[in-house]
Design a protein around this motif. Structure first.
Motif, PDB file in Angstrom:
ATOM      1  N   PHE A 166      43.377  42.407  43.480  1.00  0.00           N
ATOM      2  CA  PHE A 166      44.315  42.361  42.368  1.00  0.00           C
ATOM      3  C   PHE A 166      45.700  42.759  42.867  1.00  0.00           C
ATOM      4  O   PHE A 166      45.830  43.604  43.759  1.00  0.00           O
ATOM      5  CB  PHE A 166      43.872  43.316  41.260  1.00  0.00           C
ATOM      6  CG  PHE A 166      42.509  43.001  40.705  1.00  0.00           C
ATOM      7  CD1 PHE A 166      42.371  42.247  39.558  1.00  0.00           C
ATOM      8  CD2 PHE A 166      41.365  43.452  41.350  1.00  0.00           C
ATOM      9  CE1 PHE A 166      41.113  41.950  39.049  1.00  0.00           C
ATOM     10  CE2 PHE A 166      40.099  43.165  40.852  1.00  0.00           C
ATOM     11  CZ  PHE A 166      39.975  42.404  39.698  1.00  0.00           C
ATOM     12  N   VAL A 167      46.742  42.148  42.287  1.00  0.00           N
ATOM     13  CA  VAL A 167      48.123  42.416  42.688  1.00  0.00           C
ATOM     14  C   VAL A 167      48.877  43.013  41.513  1.00  0.00           C
ATOM     15  O   VAL A 167      48.827  42.498  40.388  1.00  0.00           O
ATOM     16  CB  VAL A 167      48.828  41.117  43.137  1.00  0.00           C
ATOM     17  CG1 VAL A 167      50.280  41.413  43.526  1.00  0.00           C
ATOM     18  CG2 VAL A 167      48.082  40.467  44.297  1.00  0.00           C
ATOM     19  N   LYS A 168      49.565  44.122  41.811  1.00  0.00           N
ATOM     20  CA  LYS A 168      50.475  44.720  40.827  1.00  0.00           C
ATOM     21  C   LYS A 168      51.756  45.074  41.570  1.00  0.00           C
ATOM     22  O   LYS A 168      51.749  45.958  42.439  1.00  0.00           O
ATOM     23  CB  LYS A 168      49.854  45.956  40.206  1.00  0.00           C
ATOM     24  CG  LYS A 168      50.686  46.580  39.074  1.00  0.00           C
ATOM     25  CD  LYS A 168      50.061  47.867  38.567  1.00  0.00           C
ATOM     26  CE  LYS A 168      48.693  47.635  37.954  1.00  0.00           C
ATOM     27  NZ  LYS A 168      48.134  48.894  37.373  1.00  0.00           N
ATOM     28  N   GLY A 169      52.828  44.351  41.283  1.00  0.00           N
ATOM     29  CA  GLY A 169      54.064  44.563  42.021  1.00  0.00           C
ATOM     30  C   GLY A 169      53.887  44.167  43.477  1.00  0.00           C
ATOM     31  O   GLY A 169      53.480  43.047  43.784  1.00  0.00           O
ATOM     32  N   LYS A 206      38.796  48.540  36.162  1.00  0.00           N
ATOM     33  CA  LYS A 206      38.151  48.369  34.863  1.00  0.00           C
ATOM     34  C   LYS A 206      38.404  46.968  34.318  1.00  0.00           C
ATOM     35  O   LYS A 206      39.512  46.446  34.415  1.00  0.00           O
ATOM     36  CB  LYS A 206      38.678  49.404  33.862  1.00  0.00           C
ATOM     37  CG  LYS A 206      38.171  50.810  34.073  1.00  0.00           C
ATOM     38  CD  LYS A 206      38.655  51.717  32.954  1.00  0.00           C
ATOM     39  CE  LYS A 206      38.124  53.137  33.118  1.00  0.00           C
ATOM     40  NZ  LYS A 206      38.586  54.018  32.013  1.00  0.00           N
ATOM     41  N   LEU A 207      37.372  46.392  33.729  1.00  0.00           N
ATOM     42  CA  LEU A 207      37.527  45.094  33.081  1.00  0.00           C
ATOM     43  C   LEU A 207      38.607  45.162  32.003  1.00  0.00           C
ATOM     44  O   LEU A 207      39.390  44.222  31.831  1.00  0.00           O
ATOM     45  CB  LEU A 207      36.186  44.666  32.469  1.00  0.00           C
ATOM     46  CG  LEU A 207      36.158  43.342  31.699  1.00  0.00           C
ATOM     47  CD1 LEU A 207      36.524  42.180  32.615  1.00  0.00           C
ATOM     48  CD2 LEU A 207      34.775  43.115  31.078  1.00  0.00           C
ATOM     49  N   LEU A 208      38.695  46.292  31.304  1.00  0.00           N
ATOM     50  CA  LEU A 208      39.661  46.441  30.223  1.00  0.00           C
ATOM     51  C   LEU A 208      41.097  46.560  30.730  1.00  0.00           C
ATOM     52  O   LEU A 208      42.041  46.519  29.931  1.00  0.00           O
ATOM     53  CB  LEU A 208      39.310  47.667  29.370  1.00  0.00           C
ATOM     54  CG  LEU A 208      37.974  47.582  28.595  1.00  0.00           C
ATOM     55  CD1 LEU A 208      37.714  48.877  27.849  1.00  0.00           C
ATOM     56  CD2 LEU A 208      37.993  46.407  27.630  1.00  0.00           C
ATOM     57  N   THR A 212      46.888  44.523  33.125  1.00  0.00           N
ATOM     58  CA  THR A 212      47.905  45.311  33.817  1.00  0.00           C
ATOM     59  C   THR A 212      48.252  44.732  35.180  1.00  0.00           C
ATOM     60  O   THR A 212      49.189  45.218  35.841  1.00  0.00           O
ATOM     61  CB  THR A 212      47.448  46.770  33.997  1.00  0.00           C
ATOM     62  OG1 THR A 212      46.335  46.821  34.911  1.00  0.00           O
ATOM     63  CG2 THR A 212      47.038  47.378  32.666  1.00  0.00           C
ATOM     64  N   PHE A 213      47.531  43.695  35.623  1.00  0.00           N
ATOM     65  CA  PHE A 213      47.771  43.122  36.945  1.00  0.00           C
ATOM     66  C   PHE A 213      48.552  41.817  36.842  1.00  0.00           C
ATOM     67  O   PHE A 213      48.417  41.063  35.882  1.00  0.00           O
ATOM     68  CB  PHE A 213      46.446  42.883  37.668  1.00  0.00           C
ATOM     69  CG  PHE A 213      45.703  44.156  37.984  1.00  0.00           C
ATOM     70  CD1 PHE A 213      46.079  44.939  39.065  1.00  0.00           C
ATOM     71  CD2 PHE A 213      44.643  44.582  37.191  1.00  0.00           C
ATOM     72  CE1 PHE A 213      45.414  46.122  39.356  1.00  0.00           C
ATOM     73  CE2 PHE A 213      43.969  45.761  37.472  1.00  0.00           C
ATOM     74  CZ  PHE A 213      44.360  46.536  38.553  1.00  0.00           C
ATOM     75  N   ASP A 214      49.362  41.557  37.876  1.00  0.00           N
ATOM     76  CA  ASP A 214      50.186  40.358  37.904  1.00  0.00           C
ATOM     77  C   ASP A 214      49.419  39.136  38.382  1.00  0.00           C
ATOM     78  O   ASP A 214      49.611  38.024  37.871  1.00  0.00           O
ATOM     79  CB  ASP A 214      51.392  40.557  38.830  1.00  0.00           C
ATOM     80  CG  ASP A 214      52.230  41.771  38.460  1.00  0.00           C
ATOM     81  OD1 ASP A 214      52.410  41.995  37.247  1.00  0.00           O
ATOM     82  OD2 ASP A 214      52.679  42.484  39.373  1.00  0.00           O
ATOM     83  N   ALA A 215      48.585  39.331  39.407  1.00  0.00           N
ATOM     84  CA  ALA A 215      47.912  38.208  40.052  1.00  0.00           C
ATOM     85  C   ALA A 215      46.583  38.675  40.635  1.00  0.00           C
ATOM     86  O   ALA A 215      46.348  39.881  40.808  1.00  0.00           O
ATOM     87  CB  ALA A 215      48.797  37.607  41.150  1.00  0.00           C
TER      88      ALA A 215
END
Length: 264
Positions: A166-169, A206-208, A212-215
């Protein structure tokens, strides 16, 4: 009856047990063979399986198989089926049907579906026919490229045939190694991130928390580094620059490996 591992894991006591690896072959070179063999023996240790052929013997058999084969590209399945505690299995190997992503999959991303399920021994690559059949059925419907497993606590762990990032920023996130089958492509990606100063964290996802993730991308023997457009009803960036960079780094690593391993 079930054996209890000293660390508290329940160990399968029913035979046969089938350990296996799926190895991608390009120009008759088995990619990252050393890592695949290491994982095979790690799976044996986790499953408390003993008396396997040695790694040198397995590598020689595989190289001989490739030299005598007319096939130069594809996926090889290397398996060891153990019938008892004293059994010394003969390795079986064969090219198997494969499904590599098309160019549009890398450009547009693929759709994933979640499934509430988890592996008993995630760190061991053991054939699980029930789980494989269920995920195969979902994929065969044609709407989803891969199935993501979600454990009983609501955490995403891995794909049925892949690992997930997962990518965030400017940072990557991936589920902890102890929760997943440590994929060979995943291992290479983690190393490349360290070597290229890419920030990465191993932590439960978390699945929930998907929104919050970009990609997102999945990794694996066949898919390499494959962007994800949707997970269930959640949509993600299809042309994320960090994912593209990691894909280029991984492709470069493959070419470097092949150059150093071209068979005479």
């Amino acid at each position: 009856m079930t054996q209890i591992h000293p660390k508290g894991h329940q160990m399968p006591s029913n035979f046969p047990v089938e350990l296996y690896e799926v190895i991608r072959v390009i120009r008759k070179v088995p990619l990252f063979l050393e890592e695949h063999l290491d994982r095979l023996y790690q799976s044996a240790r986790v499953a408390e399986v003993h008396h396997l052929p040695g790694p040198v013997a397995l590598e020689e058999k595989l190289i001989s198989f490739l030299r005598n084969s007319k096939v130069s590209e594809g996926n090889i399945r290397l398996s060891l089926t153990i019938h008892s505690n004293e059994d010394v299995p003969e390795p079986a190997m064969a090219f198997i049907p494969h499904r590599y992503p098309e160019g549009r999959n890398y450009a547009e991303g693929v759709r994933l579906r979640t499934l509430m399920s988890q592996r008993e021994l995630p760190n061991a690559k053991i054939y699980r026919p029930v789980l494989s059949q269920r995920t195969d059925e979902i994929i065969a419907e044609g709407k989803y490229y891969e199935v993501l497993l979600v454990n009983h606590k609501g955490y995403i762990t891995e794909g049925s045939r892949s690992n997930v990032f997962f990518v965030k920023g400017n940072r990557l996130y991936t589920p902890p190694t102890q929760q997943v089958l440590p994929g060979i492509t995943r291992k290479v990606i983690l190393r490349l991130c360290i070597e290229n100063d890419i920030l990465i964290s191993e932590e439960p996802i978390k699945l929930l928390e998907l929104d919050t993730f970009d990609a997102v991308f999945i990794s694996g023997t066949s898919v390499k580094v494959l962007p994800v457009s949707h997970i269930d009803d959640h949509q993600f960036e299809r042309a994320n620059m960090l994912i593209r960079r990691i894909g280029r780094l991984y492709d470069t690593q493959i070419e470097s490996y092949i150059r150093n391993k071209i068979m005479p």
